[in-house]
Design a protein around this motif. Structure first.
Motif, PDB file in Angstrom:
ATOM      1  N   PRO A   1      30.099  16.008  22.151  1.00 34.87           N
ATOM      2  CA  PRO A   1      31.550  15.970  21.911  1.00 34.87           C
ATOM      3  C   PRO A   1      31.973  16.591  20.577  1.00 34.87           C
ATOM      4  O   PRO A   1      33.155  16.896  20.393  1.00 34.87           O
ATOM      5  CB  PRO A   1      31.876  14.466  21.935  1.00 34.87           C
ATOM      6  N   ASN A   2      31.026  16.796  19.660  1.00 34.68           N
ATOM      7  CA  ASN A   2      31.350  17.420  18.374  1.00 34.68           C
ATOM      8  C   ASN A   2      31.273  18.945  18.427  1.00 34.68           C
ATOM      9  O   ASN A   2      31.396  19.611  17.393  1.00 34.68           O
ATOM     10  CB  ASN A   2      30.414  16.901  17.277  1.00 34.68           C
ATOM     11  N   THR A   3      31.075  19.490  19.593  1.00 39.06           N
ATOM     12  CA  THR A   3      30.967  20.940  19.760  1.00 39.06           C
ATOM     13  C   THR A   3      32.185  21.672  19.225  1.00 39.06           C
ATOM     14  O   THR A   3      33.328  21.277  19.468  1.00 39.06           O
ATOM     15  CB  THR A   3      30.775  21.288  21.251  1.00 39.06           C
ATOM     16  N   ARG A   4      31.931  22.734  18.492  1.00 34.80           N
ATOM     17  CA  ARG A   4      32.971  23.723  18.148  1.00 34.80           C
ATOM     18  C   ARG A   4      32.678  24.963  18.983  1.00 34.80           C
ATOM     19  O   ARG A   4      31.574  25.504  18.923  1.00 34.80           O
ATOM     20  CB  ARG A   4      32.922  24.082  16.669  1.00 34.80           C
ATOM     21  N   ILE A   5      33.663  25.415  19.753  1.00 37.59           N
ATOM     22  CA  ILE A   5      33.365  26.526  20.663  1.00 37.59           C
ATOM     23  C   ILE A   5      34.617  27.307  21.032  1.00 37.59           C
ATOM     24  O   ILE A   5      35.712  26.753  21.165  1.00 37.59           O
ATOM     25  CB  ILE A   5      32.678  26.009  21.959  1.00 37.59           C
ATOM     26  N   VAL A   6      34.425  28.608  21.154  1.00 39.60           N
ATOM     27  CA  VAL A   6      35.391  29.504  21.774  1.00 39.60           C
ATOM     28  C   VAL A   6      34.611  30.378  22.745  1.00 39.60           C
ATOM     29  O   VAL A   6      33.566  30.931  22.383  1.00 39.60           O
ATOM     30  CB  VAL A   6      36.118  30.393  20.741  1.00 39.60           C
ATOM     31  N   ALA A   7      35.072  30.484  23.975  1.00 34.17           N
ATOM     32  CA  ALA A   7      34.375  31.272  24.999  1.00 34.17           C
ATOM     33  C   ALA A   7      35.372  32.159  25.731  1.00 34.17           C
ATOM     34  O   ALA A   7      36.412  31.680  26.189  1.00 34.17           O
ATOM     35  CB  ALA A   7      33.658  30.362  25.989  1.00 34.17           C
ATOM     36  N   GLU A   8      35.073  33.437  25.803  1.00 35.31           N
ATOM     37  CA  GLU A   8      35.934  34.382  26.507  1.00 35.31           C
ATOM     38  C   GLU A   8      35.120  35.116  27.565  1.00 35.31           C
ATOM     39  O   GLU A   8      33.908  35.283  27.429  1.00 35.31           O
ATOM     40  CB  GLU A   8      36.552  35.369  25.527  1.00 35.31           C
ATOM     41  N   CYS A   9      35.825  35.566  28.584  1.00 37.10           N
ATOM     42  CA  CYS A   9      35.148  36.175  29.729  1.00 37.10           C
ATOM     43  C   CYS A   9      35.943  37.376  30.222  1.00 37.10           C
ATOM     44  O   CYS A   9      37.180  37.387  30.147  1.00 37.10           O
ATOM     45  CB  CYS A   9      35.005  35.131  30.835  1.00 37.10           C
ATOM     46  N   ALA A  10      35.231  38.378  30.702  1.00 38.79           N
ATOM     47  CA  ALA A  10      35.849  39.516  31.386  1.00 38.79           C
ATOM     48  C   ALA A  10      35.032  39.810  32.632  1.00 38.79           C
ATOM     49  O   ALA A  10      33.798  39.680  32.620  1.00 38.79           O
ATOM     50  CB  ALA A  10      35.892  40.743  30.477  1.00 38.79           C
ATOM     51  N   VAL A  11      35.717  40.181  33.721  1.00 39.82           N
ATOM     52  CA  VAL A  11      35.013  40.518  34.957  1.00 39.82           C
ATOM     53  C   VAL A  11      35.510  41.847  35.495  1.00 39.82           C
ATOM     54  O   VAL A  11      36.670  42.235  35.295  1.00 39.82           O
ATOM     55  CB  VAL A  11      35.179  39.430  36.049  1.00 39.82           C
ATOM     56  N   SER A  12      34.615  42.541  36.167  1.00 42.70           N
ATOM     57  CA  SER A  12      34.951  43.760  36.891  1.00 42.70           C
ATOM     58  C   SER A  12      33.957  43.875  38.031  1.00 42.70           C
ATOM     59  O   SER A  12      33.209  42.930  38.314  1.00 42.70           O
ATOM     60  CB  SER A  12      34.901  44.972  35.955  1.00 42.70           C
ATOM     61  N   THR A  13      33.904  45.009  38.679  1.00 48.80           N
ATOM     62  CA  THR A  13      33.033  45.176  39.833  1.00 48.80           C
ATOM     63  C   THR A  13      31.586  44.840  39.490  1.00 48.80           C
ATOM     64  O   THR A  13      30.967  45.525  38.667  1.00 48.80           O
ATOM     65  CB  THR A  13      33.122  46.617  40.361  1.00 48.80           C
ATOM     66  N   SER A  14      31.090  43.766  40.069  1.00 46.11           N
ATOM     67  CA  SER A  14      29.686  43.356  39.947  1.00 46.11           C
ATOM     68  C   SER A  14      29.276  42.936  38.545  1.00 46.11           C
ATOM     69  O   SER A  14      28.084  42.724  38.294  1.00 46.11           O
ATOM     70  CB  SER A  14      28.746  44.479  40.431  1.00 46.11           C
ATOM     71  N   ILE A  15      30.210  42.813  37.604  1.00 45.31           N
ATOM     72  CA  ILE A  15      29.851  42.513  36.222  1.00 45.31           C
ATOM     73  C   ILE A  15      30.677  41.348  35.689  1.00 45.31           C
ATOM     74  O   ILE A  15      31.898  41.287  35.890  1.00 45.31           O
ATOM     75  CB  ILE A  15      30.063  43.742  35.307  1.00 45.31           C
ATOM     76  N   VAL A  16      30.032  40.432  35.000  1.00 43.44           N
ATOM     77  CA  VAL A  16      30.693  39.357  34.260  1.00 43.44           C
ATOM     78  C   VAL A  16      30.219  39.440  32.813  1.00 43.44           C
ATOM     79  O   VAL A  16      29.007  39.451  32.553  1.00 43.44           O
ATOM     80  CB  VAL A  16      30.354  37.968  34.840  1.00 43.44           C
ATOM     81  N   PHE A  17      31.161  39.527  31.891  1.00 40.20           N
ATOM     82  CA  PHE A  17      30.817  39.585  30.468  1.00 40.20           C
ATOM     83  C   PHE A  17      31.345  38.331  29.782  1.00 40.20           C
ATOM     84  O   PHE A  17      32.525  38.000  29.906  1.00 40.20           O
ATOM     85  CB  PHE A  17      31.431  40.819  29.814  1.00 40.20           C
ATOM     86  N   ILE A  18      30.477  37.629  29.060  1.00 39.14           N
ATOM     87  CA  ILE A  18      30.852  36.399  28.360  1.00 39.14           C
ATOM     88  C   ILE A  18      30.566  36.562  26.884  1.00 39.14           C
ATOM     89  O   ILE A  18      29.450  36.927  26.483  1.00 39.14           O
ATOM     90  CB  ILE A  18      30.052  35.189  28.901  1.00 39.14           C
ATOM     91  N   ALA A  19      31.572  36.295  26.060  1.00 39.77           N
ATOM     92  CA  ALA A  19      31.413  36.290  24.611  1.00 39.77           C
ATOM     93  C   ALA A  19      31.763  34.898  24.104  1.00 39.77           C
ATOM     94  O   ALA A  19      32.787  34.337  24.499  1.00 39.77           O
ATOM     95  CB  ALA A  19      32.315  37.339  23.961  1.00 39.77           C
ATOM     96  N   SER A  20      30.920  34.340  23.257  1.00 40.01           N
ATOM     97  CA  SER A  20      31.167  32.980  22.785  1.00 40.01           C
ATOM     98  C   SER A  20      30.660  32.795  21.363  1.00 40.01           C
ATOM     99  O   SER A  20      29.615  33.333  20.982  1.00 40.01           O
ATOM    100  CB  SER A  20      30.483  31.963  23.711  1.00 40.01           C
ATOM    101  N   MET A  21      31.430  32.044  20.581  1.00 40.27           N
ATOM    102  CA  MET A  21      31.011  31.567  19.268  1.00 40.27           C
ATOM    103  C   MET A  21      30.980  30.046  19.340  1.00 40.27           C
ATOM    104  O   MET A  21      31.934  29.437  19.848  1.00 40.27           O
ATOM    105  CB  MET A  21      31.971  32.024  18.170  1.00 40.27           C
ATOM    106  N   PHE A  22      29.929  29.429  18.838  1.00 36.19           N
ATOM    107  CA  PHE A  22      29.835  27.981  19.011  1.00 36.19           C
ATOM    108  C   PHE A  22      28.902  27.358  17.973  1.00 36.19           C
ATOM    109  O   PHE A  22      28.015  28.010  17.410  1.00 36.19           O
ATOM    110  CB  PHE A  22      29.333  27.648  20.417  1.00 36.19           C
ATOM    111  N   GLU A  23      29.141  26.088  17.738  1.00 41.79           N
ATOM    112  CA  GLU A  23      28.216  25.214  17.026  1.00 41.79           C
ATOM    113  C   GLU A  23      28.070  23.965  17.889  1.00 41.79           C
ATOM    114  O   GLU A  23      29.046  23.233  18.086  1.00 41.79           O
ATOM    115  CB  GLU A  23      28.738  24.827  15.646  1.00 41.79           C
ATOM    116  N   SER A  24      26.886  23.737  18.430  1.00 44.99           N
ATOM    117  CA  SER A  24      26.719  22.659  19.392  1.00 44.99           C
ATOM    118  C   SER A  24      25.256  22.283  19.526  1.00 44.99           C
ATOM    119  O   SER A  24      24.362  23.121  19.360  1.00 44.99           O
ATOM    120  CB  SER A  24      27.261  23.083  20.761  1.00 44.99           C
TER     121      SER A  24
END
Length: 401
Positions: A37-60
């Motif tokens: 529950p003390n997690t610090r996180i930001v997660a972003e996602c982009a999708v296109s044909t056959s591809i999922v891209f995830i970018a995240s900054m976190f402390e957990s």
């Protein structure tokens, strides 16, 4: 905005690429908070044909398999066909571990008032909360109806009621207003995606969507369709495949449908993909809570609450109210009431709504990702702490009743 006008609001199904990204981002938030529950996180996602891209900054302290989390969301939404599915899509990640917060983790449930004043926000933000008495959920009728139809369209796909439907779909509802009150349904547009070009005919799709989706959604509405309501179902013909195979998606792109459908303002910041330590997300929930309780207490027919935060300060630098001329008392007086009854400091918001602990087993570990589609406000399918009107009785003495 004039008192007489026509406004349209848009909603999309869970399989729309933008909403797919929101749900993946919030599934990551859920997964982290469930373990830590003390997690610090930001997660972003982009999708296109056959591809999922995830970018995240976190402390957990959480153990996270980002690719597996994303694949589970894709499968749950119903992407199982060849064009895009959880098994064959490529998932790329860009992950950054944050340095520990110099203030360290804190327990908002055990903090004194003076200790809360020591917790400052880490980003500038101007956020908005809004409520009106147009619907039982205290949200504008346009976005209420758009979400309602989108939900019906989703269910027709997932429950195999209309087995030829694909996960992707879009809805737009236009409502005419007189004296700022809904008067009639001006138009409805539904873009329903189908799995293939040959099943069924476009005529059958239009008949099915009209009967099983649109008419079903209006069955219990006070303002119904009339003979002048313009209804368009796939006006450009067949919409085949859809989803990431047809158009790309990005976290945070659908801010109007996440909030108030364009009837009131929203922040320029995304809501999804951010842990509860981000004031630009949770501050919007507190602003909505304040606005809804003001309207529930009948101090105004409509109420917008604007709250501004500055980096390095614990309390908002500004709280402003606009009732669009519908208030029983002056807007400045409502500002004073809100300032005295509602605490907009970050730890106070976390404590009030228990935001770190909502992705618990009672919610199936899926709280925030459920918010990521069909709006963060006015939900009747979820028990949201910022949607309760428990402050109404404290506000009532100011209403003159």
């Amino acid at each position: 905005m004039n008192n007489d006008f026509m406004l349209s609001s848009e909603s999309v199904t869970a399989g729309h690429p933008d909403k797919l990204c929101d749900q993946i981002s919030d599934a990551i938030v859920d997964h982290a908070l469930l373990q830590d529950p003390n997690t610090r996180i930001v997660a972003e996602c982009a999708v296109s044909t056959s591809i999922v891209f995830i970018a995240s900054m976190f402390e957990s302290k959480a153990v996270m398999d980002f690719a597996n989390i994303a694949r589970k969301v894709i499968r749950r939404i119903g992407y199982t066909k060849k064009a895009f599915n959880d098994k064959t899509c490529s998932i790329i990640t860009s992950l950054k571990e944050l340095s520990p917060d110099k203030n360290g983790p804190y327990n908002e449930h055990q903090m004194s008032d003076s200790e809360m004043d020591e917790v400052v926000v880490k980003n500038n933000a101007t956020i908005f909360g809004f409520a009106c008495n147009q619907t039982p959920a205290f949200i504008p009728l346009t976005i209420w109806l758009a979400h309602k139809i989108a939900i019906r369209l989703d269910r027709a796909h997932l429950d195999n009621e209309l087995p030829y439907l694909a996960p992707d779909g879009k809805v737009q509802v236009g409502v005419e207003y007189k004296n700022r009150h809904p008067y009639r349904i001006h138009s409805i547009i539904v873009q329903a995606c189908q799995e293939s070009a040959d099943v069924p005919t476009i005529e059958k799709l239009r008949d099915d969507v009209r009967a099983r989706v649109i008419d079903a959604a209006f069955a219990d509405e006070k303002i119904g369709l009339d003979d002048k309501t313009r209804i368009f179902i796939n006006p450009d013909g067949a919409f085949v495949t859809g989803g990431p195979a047809s158009h790309s998606g990005l976290t945070g792109r659908k801010k109007a449908m996440d909030t108030y459908g364009g009837y009131a303002r929203n922040s320029d910041a995304a809501l999804s993909g951010k842990g509860p330590l981000r004031i630009d997300r949770v501050g919007a929930y507190m602003a909505r809570y304040a606005a809804k309780n003001v309207v529930a207490a009948e101090l105004a027919h409509e109420c917008e609450v604007q709250v501004s935060y500055s980096i390095g300060l614990a309390r908002p630098v500004s709280i402003q109210v606009d009732t669009y001329g519908t208030g029983k008392i002056k807007d400045q007086e409502i500002e004073d009431i809100i300032g005295s009854l509602f605490d907009f400091r970050l730890p106070a918001i976390l404590k009030k709504f228990n935001l770190r602990y909502l992705p618990n087993k009672a919610n199936g570990g899926m709280f925030y990702q459920k918010l990521a589609v069909y709006g963060h406000f006015g939900r009747t399918d979820m028990e949201l702490p910022w949607e309760v009107t428990d402050m109404r009785d404290k506000i009532l003495p100011f209403s003159g009743r």
